[in-house]
Design an enzyme around this catalytic site. Sequence first.
Site, PDB file in Angstrom:
ATOM      1  N   VAL A  89      15.920  -6.676  -0.726  1.00  0.00           N
ATOM      2  CA  VAL A  89      17.025  -5.785  -0.374  1.00  0.00           C
ATOM      3  C   VAL A  89      17.669  -6.350   0.892  1.00  0.00           C
ATOM      4  CG1 VAL A  89      17.700  -3.472   0.326  1.00  0.00           C
ATOM      5  CG2 VAL A  89      15.938  -3.781  -1.432  1.00  0.00           C
TER       6      VAL A  89
ATOM      7  N   ARG B 214       3.479  11.576 -10.111  1.00  0.00           N
ATOM      8  CA  ARG B 214       2.476  12.607 -10.363  1.00  0.00           C
ATOM      9  C   ARG B 214       3.104  14.008 -10.340  1.00  0.00           C
ATOM     10  NH1 ARG B 214      -0.797  10.983  -6.665  1.00  0.00           N
ATOM     11  NH2 ARG B 214      -1.908   9.541  -8.037  1.00  0.00           N
TER      12      ARG B 214
ATOM     13  N   ASN C 295      -1.624   4.052   3.071  1.00  0.00           N
ATOM     14  CA  ASN C 295      -1.784   4.803   1.824  1.00  0.00           C
ATOM     15  C   ASN C 295      -1.519   6.290   2.034  1.00  0.00           C
ATOM     16  OD1 ASN C 295      -2.909   3.185  -0.649  1.00  0.00           O
ATOM     17  ND2 ASN C 295      -3.904   2.301   1.146  1.00  0.00           N
TER      18      ASN C 295
ATOM     19  N   TYR D 279     -31.720  14.059   8.609  1.00  0.00           N
ATOM     20  CA  TYR D 279     -32.822  13.293   9.193  1.00  0.00           C
ATOM     21  C   TYR D 279     -33.886  13.016   8.147  1.00  0.00           C
ATOM     22  CZ  TYR D 279     -37.379  12.326  11.117  1.00  0.00           C
ATOM     23  OH  TYR D 279     -38.609  11.767  11.327  1.00  0.00           O
TER      24      TYR D 279
ATOM     25  N   CYS E 205      -6.934  -6.014   3.430  1.00  0.00           N
ATOM     26  CA  CYS E 205      -8.123  -6.049   4.295  1.00  0.00           C
ATOM     27  C   CYS E 205      -9.255  -6.864   3.683  1.00  0.00           C
ATOM     28  CB  CYS E 205      -8.595  -4.625   4.592  1.00  0.00           C
ATOM     29  SG  CYS E 205      -7.405  -3.658   5.544  1.00  0.00           S
TER      30      CYS E 205
ATOM     31  N   ALA F 185       0.816  -1.225   0.000  1.00  0.00           N
ATOM     32  CA  ALA F 185       0.000   0.000   0.000  1.00  0.00           C
ATOM     33  C   ALA F 185       0.844   1.267   0.000  1.00  0.00           C
ATOM     34  CB  ALA F 185      -0.933  -0.015   1.213  1.00  0.00           C
ATOM     35  N   ALA F 186       1.716   1.402   0.996  1.00  0.00           N
ATOM     36  CA  ALA F 186       2.474   2.650   1.148  1.00  0.00           C
ATOM     37  C   ALA F 186       3.495   2.835   0.039  1.00  0.00           C
ATOM     38  CB  ALA F 186       3.162   2.672   2.514  1.00  0.00           C
TER      39      ALA F 186
END
Length: 442
Positions: free
Chosen positions: A80, A21, A300, A420, A42, A10-11
């Site tokens: 690594v 980007r 993330n 509501y 998940c 993810a990270a």
Amino acid sequence: MRIVIIGAVAAGTSAATEIRRNNKEAEIIVYEKDKFISYAGCGMPFFISNEVNDFSDIVPRNAEFFKEKHNIDIYTEHEVMSVNPGNKTLRVKNQLSGEIFDDSYDKLIISTGAMSVTPDLKGSDKDNVFLLRNINDMNNIRSFIEEKKPKSAVIIGSGFIGLEMCESFKYLGMDVSIIARSKIAKGIDNDMSLYIEEHLRKKGVNVYTNTKTLEINNQGVVISEGSIIKADIVLLATGIKPNVGLAKSMGIELGASGAIKVDKYMRTNLNDIYSCGDCIEMFYTINETPVYRPLGSTANKTGTIAGSNIVGKNDEFRGILGTGIFRVFDITVGMTGFSEEEAVKLGYNVSVSIDKRPNKPKYMGGKPIVIKAVSEKETGRLLGAQLIGYEGVDKRLDVLVTAITLKASAEDLMHLDLAYSPPYSIPRDPLYYTGAKLSAKK
């Protein structure tokens, strides 16, 4: 600029895409020792139970995707082995060919994630005993179920994964038992944990609290009373810990929690080295106390911040509340901020409200939501909340997350102009009553 990222779940992939980007020219290289990348960890319990059938929904992207769409080079099954921060080099092993080679970087991101905590338990190496941390674990569990067709399952540990897997195993027709060393659902106060325990029992799960697991043998799982729980399959869900072996060997400073210490910009103590994801120490938004609370959404977020700052931006991480939400069969459990137990340990003088209200009118099929909220007695400031119920838990939880983040008081809950209509809520939302009760105790 040559940027190397270690870790591509993810990270790591969030960092890589954020760099691209903002910088079209940077050379981005990612090393991942596993075969699978950028997956929805998940979602694994729901794939095991066949609620999700398409593997590509859990693992939607591969290295080719990142190369074609973002011009990012991801090398899977490359470990690594070491990093030399002095000359900015790293040694990498191709796990398929056995080749070992050196690489270099201008800036480095460590996103090595977390690993399962494996208890020192006799029999934990048996063929029917599994962890559930990555896609390989998920595939192994699903293959075992398809091949062996187990009739009974024992889950050791009662965190998010353990509780979700109760439902998955039960859905597949197994007799399910869950063993907790203390209470069900760590991080939930005792008075709320009892609701979860009661619901598990109603759904036919055998619940063992305040129980120690002694060993796993051919008959099943031996517990502290000496009795044996039959288990064709066993899941070890006893928590996770940050994967910091590589970082520690490089001289990167670890925090009080044992995870990598970073500042609000995701920088480590070493020049040009950043870290993000489940391997880092976070802090509570409320009081900036260090905490290790890994979660996909936070991974993330921190990955994006690391990627942004590595190309010259100045984005700050603002901390976490430890917000979590999970499903236990047909109820939802949510939490955010400090539990009553945590708040007291941290020295707060607290007011506490526990209230049960319908999520919407009974004539519209309303069902109860139990809300426990904690505030600071002197100021009324909201500190945390726990919710258990059916439809609408997520809605109220997110309102409370926002309120706590913005330093709102309990009284403020009474003045929110919440939506509501009978299909969605009662005229005075359950959160109104939470605010009223806490305000009365101030």
